[in-house]
Design an enzyme around this catalytic site. Structure first.
Site, PDB file in Angstrom:
ATOM      1  N   ALA A 192      50.913  47.662  46.053  1.00  0.00           N
ATOM      2  CA  ALA A 192      49.923  47.948  45.496  1.00  0.00           C
ATOM      3  C   ALA A 192      48.919  47.688  44.271  1.00  0.00           C
ATOM      4  N   GLY A 193      49.471  46.443  43.495  1.00  0.00           N
ATOM      5  CA  GLY A 193      48.283  45.946  42.816  1.00  0.00           C
ATOM      6  C   GLY A 193      46.885  45.727  42.039  1.00  0.00           C
ATOM      7  N   GLU A 214      53.840  49.934  49.282  1.00  0.00           N
ATOM      8  CA  GLU A 214      54.085  49.643  47.297  1.00  0.00           C
ATOM      9  C   GLU A 214      55.381  49.918  47.271  1.00  0.00           C
ATOM     10  N   GLY A 282      53.037  39.760  43.187  1.00  0.00           N
ATOM     11  CA  GLY A 282      52.795  39.227  41.460  1.00  0.00           C
ATOM     12  C   GLY A 282      52.755  38.095  41.984  1.00  0.00           C
ATOM     13  N   ARG A 283      52.546  36.807  40.358  1.00  0.00           N
ATOM     14  CA  ARG A 283      52.726  35.635  40.430  1.00  0.00           C
ATOM     15  C   ARG A 283      53.202  35.178  39.857  1.00  0.00           C
ATOM     16  N   ASP A 323      48.797  31.771  32.045  1.00  0.00           N
ATOM     17  CA  ASP A 323      50.200  32.718  33.012  1.00  0.00           C
ATOM     18  C   ASP A 323      51.216  32.250  33.048  1.00  0.00           C
ATOM     19  N   ALA A 331      42.276  36.122  32.908  1.00  0.00           N
ATOM     20  CA  ALA A 331      41.549  35.229  32.048  1.00  0.00           C
ATOM     21  C   ALA A 331      41.012  35.173  31.142  1.00  0.00           C
ATOM     22  N   HIS A 455      20.789  56.972  25.116  1.00  0.00           N
ATOM     23  CA  HIS A 455      20.582  57.543  26.264  1.00  0.00           C
ATOM     24  C   HIS A 455      19.254  58.227  27.137  1.00  0.00           C
TER      25      HIS A 455
HETATM   26  P1  FAD Z   1      45.156  28.825  36.104  1.00  0.00           P
HETATM   27  O1  FAD Z   1      43.570  29.349  36.373  1.00  0.00           O
HETATM   28  O2  FAD Z   1      45.934  29.342  36.993  1.00  0.00           O
HETATM   29  O3  FAD Z   1      44.936  27.243  35.842  1.00  0.00           O
HETATM   30  C1  FAD Z   1      46.250  26.590  35.532  1.00  0.00           C
HETATM   31  C2  FAD Z   1      45.213  25.065  36.583  1.00  0.00           C
HETATM   32  O4  FAD Z   1      46.107  23.946  36.246  1.00  0.00           O
HETATM   33  C3  FAD Z   1      45.322  25.090  38.375  1.00  0.00           C
HETATM   34  O5  FAD Z   1      43.895  24.556  38.095  1.00  0.00           O
HETATM   35  C4  FAD Z   1      45.423  24.080  38.073  1.00  0.00           C
HETATM   36  O6  FAD Z   1      45.355  23.089  38.944  1.00  0.00           O
HETATM   37  C5  FAD Z   1      46.358  23.129  37.434  1.00  0.00           C
HETATM   38  N1  FAD Z   1      47.514  22.880  37.091  1.00  0.00           N
HETATM   39  C6  FAD Z   1      48.814  23.158  37.675  1.00  0.00           C
HETATM   40  N2  FAD Z   1      50.011  21.859  37.307  1.00  0.00           N
HETATM   41  C7  FAD Z   1      49.617  21.001  36.733  1.00  0.00           C
HETATM   42  C8  FAD Z   1      49.943  19.599  36.866  1.00  0.00           C
HETATM   43  N3  FAD Z   1      50.803  19.824  36.740  1.00  0.00           N
HETATM   44  N4  FAD Z   1      49.156  18.883  36.655  1.00  0.00           N
HETATM   45  C9  FAD Z   1      47.702  18.588  36.860  1.00  0.00           C
HETATM   46  N5  FAD Z   1      47.351  20.485  36.583  1.00  0.00           N
HETATM   47  C10 FAD Z   1      48.262  21.023  36.985  1.00  0.00           C
HETATM   48  N6  FAD Z   1      42.077  37.513  35.950  1.00  0.00           N
HETATM   49  C11 FAD Z   1      41.220  38.436  34.846  1.00  0.00           C
HETATM   50  O7  FAD Z   1      40.700  38.609  33.222  1.00  0.00           O
HETATM   51  N7  FAD Z   1      40.048  39.020  35.025  1.00  0.00           N
HETATM   52  C12 FAD Z   1      39.876  39.302  36.526  1.00  0.00           C
HETATM   53  O8  FAD Z   1      39.189  40.215  37.815  1.00  0.00           O
HETATM   54  C13 FAD Z   1      40.990  38.508  37.957  1.00  0.00           C
HETATM   55  N8  FAD Z   1      40.529  38.362  38.623  1.00  0.00           N
HETATM   56  C14 FAD Z   1      41.275  38.211  39.584  1.00  0.00           C
HETATM   57  C15 FAD Z   1      41.917  37.658  41.054  1.00  0.00           C
HETATM   58  C16 FAD Z   1      42.707  36.702  41.994  1.00  0.00           C
HETATM   59  C17 FAD Z   1      42.383  36.764  43.360  1.00  0.00           C
HETATM   60  C18 FAD Z   1      44.202  36.097  41.282  1.00  0.00           C
HETATM   61  C19 FAD Z   1      44.342  35.064  42.156  1.00  0.00           C
HETATM   62  C20 FAD Z   1      43.800  36.209  39.849  1.00  0.00           C
HETATM   63  C21 FAD Z   1      42.841  36.858  38.479  1.00  0.00           C
HETATM   64  N9  FAD Z   1      42.724  37.117  37.331  1.00  0.00           N
HETATM   65  C22 FAD Z   1      42.004  37.611  36.297  1.00  0.00           C
HETATM   66  C23 FAD Z   1      43.966  36.263  36.243  1.00  0.00           C
HETATM   67  C24 FAD Z   1      43.525  34.970  36.497  1.00  0.00           C
HETATM   68  O9  FAD Z   1      42.646  34.046  37.260  1.00  0.00           O
HETATM   69  C25 FAD Z   1      44.314  34.248  36.013  1.00  0.00           C
HETATM   70  O10 FAD Z   1      44.695  34.812  34.724  1.00  0.00           O
HETATM   71  C26 FAD Z   1      43.344  33.037  35.489  1.00  0.00           C
HETATM   72  O11 FAD Z   1      43.471  32.178  35.526  1.00  0.00           O
HETATM   73  C27 FAD Z   1      44.818  32.281  34.022  1.00  0.00           C
HETATM   74  O12 FAD Z   1      43.968  30.914  33.435  1.00  0.00           O
HETATM   75  P2  FAD Z   1      44.950  29.642  33.636  1.00  0.00           P
HETATM   76  O13 FAD Z   1      44.202  28.940  32.411  1.00  0.00           O
HETATM   77  O14 FAD Z   1      46.240  29.970  32.550  1.00  0.00           O
HETATM   78  O15 FAD Z   1      45.656  29.112  34.488  1.00  0.00           O
HETATM   79  P1  NAI Z   2      50.233  42.778  40.936  1.00  0.00           P
HETATM   80  O1  NAI Z   2      51.485  42.537  39.217  1.00  0.00           O
HETATM   81  O2  NAI Z   2      49.126  44.089  39.726  1.00  0.00           O
HETATM   82  O3  NAI Z   2      51.003  43.997  41.508  1.00  0.00           O
HETATM   83  C1  NAI Z   2      51.764  43.816  42.456  1.00  0.00           C
HETATM   84  C2  NAI Z   2      52.384  45.148  43.323  1.00  0.00           C
HETATM   85  O4  NAI Z   2      53.267  44.674  44.463  1.00  0.00           O
HETATM   86  C3  NAI Z   2      53.242  45.536  41.971  1.00  0.00           C
HETATM   87  O5  NAI Z   2      52.897  46.794  42.134  1.00  0.00           O
HETATM   88  C4  NAI Z   2      54.479  45.870  42.642  1.00  0.00           C
HETATM   89  O6  NAI Z   2      55.583  47.052  42.447  1.00  0.00           O
HETATM   90  C5  NAI Z   2      54.687  45.496  44.076  1.00  0.00           C
HETATM   91  N1  NAI Z   2      55.580  44.513  45.177  1.00  0.00           N
HETATM   92  C6  NAI Z   2      56.338  43.715  44.477  1.00  0.00           C
HETATM   93  N2  NAI Z   2      57.178  43.309  45.441  1.00  0.00           N
HETATM   94  C7  NAI Z   2      56.746  43.816  46.542  1.00  0.00           C
HETATM   95  C8  NAI Z   2      57.729  44.131  48.143  1.00  0.00           C
HETATM   96  N3  NAI Z   2      58.264  43.330  48.031  1.00  0.00           N
HETATM   97  N4  NAI Z   2      57.304  45.434  48.558  1.00  0.00           N
HETATM   98  C9  NAI Z   2      56.700  46.069  48.125  1.00  0.00           C
HETATM   99  N5  NAI Z   2      55.700  45.806  46.658  1.00  0.00           N
HETATM  100  C10 NAI Z   2      56.289  45.033  45.959  1.00  0.00           C
HETATM  101  O7  NAI Z   2      50.279  41.465  41.124  1.00  0.00           O
HETATM  102  P2  NAI Z   2      49.143  41.045  42.305  1.00  0.00           P
HETATM  103  O8  NAI Z   2      48.398  42.190  42.208  1.00  0.00           O
HETATM  104  O9  NAI Z   2      49.599  40.120  42.736  1.00  0.00           O
HETATM  105  O10 NAI Z   2      48.128  40.393  40.979  1.00  0.00           O
HETATM  106  C11 NAI Z   2      48.665  39.202  40.075  1.00  0.00           C
HETATM  107  C12 NAI Z   2      47.551  38.986  38.699  1.00  0.00           C
HETATM  108  O11 NAI Z   2      46.852  38.768  38.727  1.00  0.00           O
HETATM  109  C13 NAI Z   2      48.115  40.746  38.329  1.00  0.00           C
HETATM  110  O12 NAI Z   2      48.746  41.805  37.299  1.00  0.00           O
HETATM  111  C14 NAI Z   2      47.209  39.996  36.903  1.00  0.00           C
HETATM  112  O13 NAI Z   2      47.609  39.682  36.152  1.00  0.00           O
HETATM  113  C15 NAI Z   2      46.122  39.044  37.859  1.00  0.00           C
HETATM  114  N6  NAI Z   2      45.040  39.862  38.240  1.00  0.00           N
HETATM  115  C16 NAI Z   2      44.098  40.343  37.283  1.00  0.00           C
HETATM  116  C17 NAI Z   2      43.095  41.106  37.804  1.00  0.00           C
HETATM  117  C18 NAI Z   2      42.037  41.556  36.588  1.00  0.00           C
HETATM  118  O14 NAI Z   2      41.960  41.389  36.079  1.00  0.00           O
HETATM  119  N7  NAI Z   2      41.090  42.381  37.383  1.00  0.00           N
HETATM  120  C19 NAI Z   2      42.598  40.914  39.108  1.00  0.00           C
HETATM  121  C20 NAI Z   2      43.568  40.425  40.256  1.00  0.00           C
HETATM  122  C21 NAI Z   2      44.521  39.729  39.530  1.00  0.00           C
END
Ligand code: FAD
Ligand code: NAI
Length: 476
Positions: A192-193, A214, A282-283, A323, A331, A455
């Site tokens: 439930a993240g 969760e 998580g990631r 990340d 992002a 307002h």
């Molecule tokens: P990434 O965006 O992961 O990019 C890394 C890039 O490196 C990738 O394209 C990959 O192909 C490339 N790469 C990796 N290794 C190599 C290599 N060896 N050679 C060449 N290329 C390589 N964050 C927010 O702030 N707001 C949001 O609303 C939000 N929503 C999200 C929703 C979801 C479903 C997910 C999964 C994530 C979300 N995030 C959000 C998190 C956000 O996507 C990440 O924090 C962000 O993309 C991180 O940026 P980055 O540049 O570090 O890495």
């Molecule tokens: P998260 O870290 O937000 O949540 C993961 C959840 O899974 C936690 O609550 C954790 O306790 C639970 N969990 C872990 N292991 C478990 C298990 N074995 N069984 C049950 N529950 C378990 O990670 P999430 O949702 O995967 O997102 C990854 C990251 O991507 C976020 O932390 C955030 O940094 C980014 N993201 C940001 C967004 C935004 O800014 N709006 C939107 C989506 C993702």
């Protein structure tokens, strides 16, 4: 002789591509190595954020919100619609179209800024007096480039549960959950993240019965307790069924669906049957096959690359951002680190205040915060005062049928400096920006209380919360 660049980025997500643009603006010769391929096999810039993260998830959140409004809420305005139909493939095609437009936009920005896109996997092979060598393995050829400075921006990938393969059809991570070809009748979510709540909301609004499992006993542990409590109340009202404190057991998946054995928070064995499952637990940082050892680096025990406050690794000229390093996986945090490192390479002295990085969860209502929670500040022994104002007392919120939630502001008891702002409200993602600016400028709650706000607007609630810190909210 290998090609030489002032700055080479590994990864073109929001960290890497923004760093590349800033470095190019500062007159550096820049290359960016990126290997991402979309499902059609085309190479794409933009990383997780543009391809399978921020952008597509927000597109589906918007589409599903429109669907829910049309199906359930327009009647409140005296507008009746009947026979609201959903075309999932059209919804997904719209999302894919926006992703395509955005990723093509980065290709344009690369051309405009004369950034070389090296297509393929980047891997360090060594370093010498000229710089760091990186091998780029493309589809057809492999080349080695030399960089005076390298910024590792390789991002992260979804963490999977052990022994539960993700096929992105029945068992999905974020990639599959953004592309389900039909609305599952019963959808299970583990975790439930942020992803679980956002994507769980998407499919619930489109008609799925969503159950979220969760592990932690506390809901949204990183959020202020008052906020988390209100969020839980709103989600319950919407029908999102969240079970806390569970322990996941065996998960069996077949073509027909998935069966999840778990122990509930009372210790009872339970089984959840669902048509599809989203695993959002998580990631993990991407450091596979990066050749870190060849330049004297290694990932830490959690897989991240260790950096100092300025994103520098222990190897001179090698930085890491986004990340793949400590801090929130967001992002905008990745982007800010990218800009800062490009400027550091240019000899400037930028600074990031990580306490001022906002969080937003794009559910309805949206959830956003910046700074510290009341619980964190109390644990630190800080003397604080708080002010809270409900959306319910705001005319604009009532007018747009979005009167749920509140703004809570926390300030230092003596100096009045704003220490944290916590919002659950429509458009919280935009409302929080004012609080971020205020905190960056070390503003007092009185400052926001004295500033003229339009307002009627939702932003008046921010001002009222600031006034409430001094117990002088005007409309309550
Ligand atoms: P990434 O965006 O992961 O990019 C890394 C890039 O490196 C990738 O394209 C990959 O192909 C490339 N790469 C990796 N290794 C190599 C290599 N060896 N050679 C060449 N290329 C390589 N964050 C927010 O702030 N707001 C949001 O609303 C939000 N929503 C999200 C929703 C979801 C479903 C997910 C999964 C994530 C979300 N995030 C959000 C998190 C956000 O996507 C990440 O924090 C962000 O993309 C991180 O940026 P980055 O540049 O570090 O890495
Ligand atoms: P998260 O870290 O937000 O949540 C993961 C959840 O899974 C936690 O609550 C954790 O306790 C639970 N969990 C872990 N292991 C478990 C298990 N074995 N069984 C049950 N529950 C378990 O990670 P999430 O949702 O995967 O997102 C990854 C990251 O991507 C976020 O932390 C955030 O940094 C980014 N993201 C940001 C967004 C935004 O800014 N709006 C939107 C989506 C993702």
């Amino acid at each position: 002789m290998s090609k030489e660049f002032d700055v080479v980025l590994i990864g073109a997500g929001p960290g890497g591509y923004i760093a590349a643009i800033r470095a190019a603006q500062l007159g550096k010769s820049v290359a960016c190595i990126e290997k991402w391929k979309n499902p059609a096999g085309a190479l794409k810039l933009g990383g997780t954020c543009l391809n399978v993260g921020c952008i597509p998830s927000k597109v589906l959140l918007a589409s599903s919100e429109e669907f829910e409004n049309a199906s359930k809420h327009l009647a409140d305005h005296g507008i009746s619609v009947s026979d609201v139909k959903l075309d999932v493939s059209k919804m997904l095609a719209r999302k894919d179209g926006i992703v395509e437009k955005m990723t093509k936009g980065i290709e344009f920005l690369f051309r405009k800024n004369k950034i070389t896109w090296l297509k393929g996997h980047g891997k360090f092979t060594g370093k010498n007096a000229a710089g760091v060598q990186i091998e780029v393995s493309g589809e057809d050829e492999t080349e080695v480039v030399t960089a005076k400075n390298v910024i590792i921006a390789t991002g992260s990938k979804a963490r999977h549960l052990p022994n539960i393969p993700v096929d992105n059809k029945i068992v999905a991570d974020n990639e599959g959950a953004l592309s389900f070809d039909a609305v599952p009748k019963r959808l299970a979510v583990i975790g439930a993240g942020v992803i679980g709540l956002e994507l769980g909301s998407v499919w619930r609004r489109l008609g799925a019965d969503v159950t979220v499992l969760e592990a932690l006993p506390q809901f949204l542990g990183a959020a202020d307790e008052a906020l988390a409590k209100e969020v839980a109340k709103q989600f319950k009202k919407q029908g999102l069924d969240i079970h806390l404190g569970v322990k996941i057991g065996e998960v069996k998946a077949s073509d027909k669906g998935v069966s999840i054995a778990y122990t509930d928070n009372a210790g009872n064995a339970q089984t959840l049957e669902a048509d599809r499952l989203i695993v959002s637990i998580g990631r993990v940082p991407n450091t596979d096959n990066l050749g870190l050892g060849s330049i004297g680096l290694k990932a830490n025990e959690r897989g991240f690359i260790d950096v100092d406050d300025h994103c520098a690794t222990s190897v001179p000229g090698v930085y890491a951002i986004g990340d793949v390093v400590r801090g929130p996986m967001l992002a905008h945090k990745a982007e800010d680190e990218g800009v800062a490192v490009a400027e550091i390479i240019d000899g400037q002295k930028p600074h990031i205040d990580y306490n001022c990085v906002p969080w937003v969860i794009y559910t309805e209502p949206e959830i956003a915060w910046v700074g510290k929670t009341e619980q964190q500040l109390k644990a630190e022994g800080r003397e604080i005062k708080t002010g809270q104002f409900p959306m319910m007392a705001n005319g604009r919120a009532l007018g747009i049928c979005r009167a749920e939630g509140f703004v809570k502001m926390i300030a230092d008891a003596k100096t009045d400096e704003i220490l944290g702002v916590h919002v659950i409200a429509a458009d919280a993602s935009d409302l929080i920006a004012e609080a971020v600016v205020a905190m960056e400028f070390k503003a007092a709650s009185e400052d926001i209380g004295r500033i003229c706000h339009p307002h009627p607007s939702l932003s008046e609630v921010m001002r009222e919360a600031a006034l409430a810190v001094d117990k002088r909210a005007l409309n309550m």
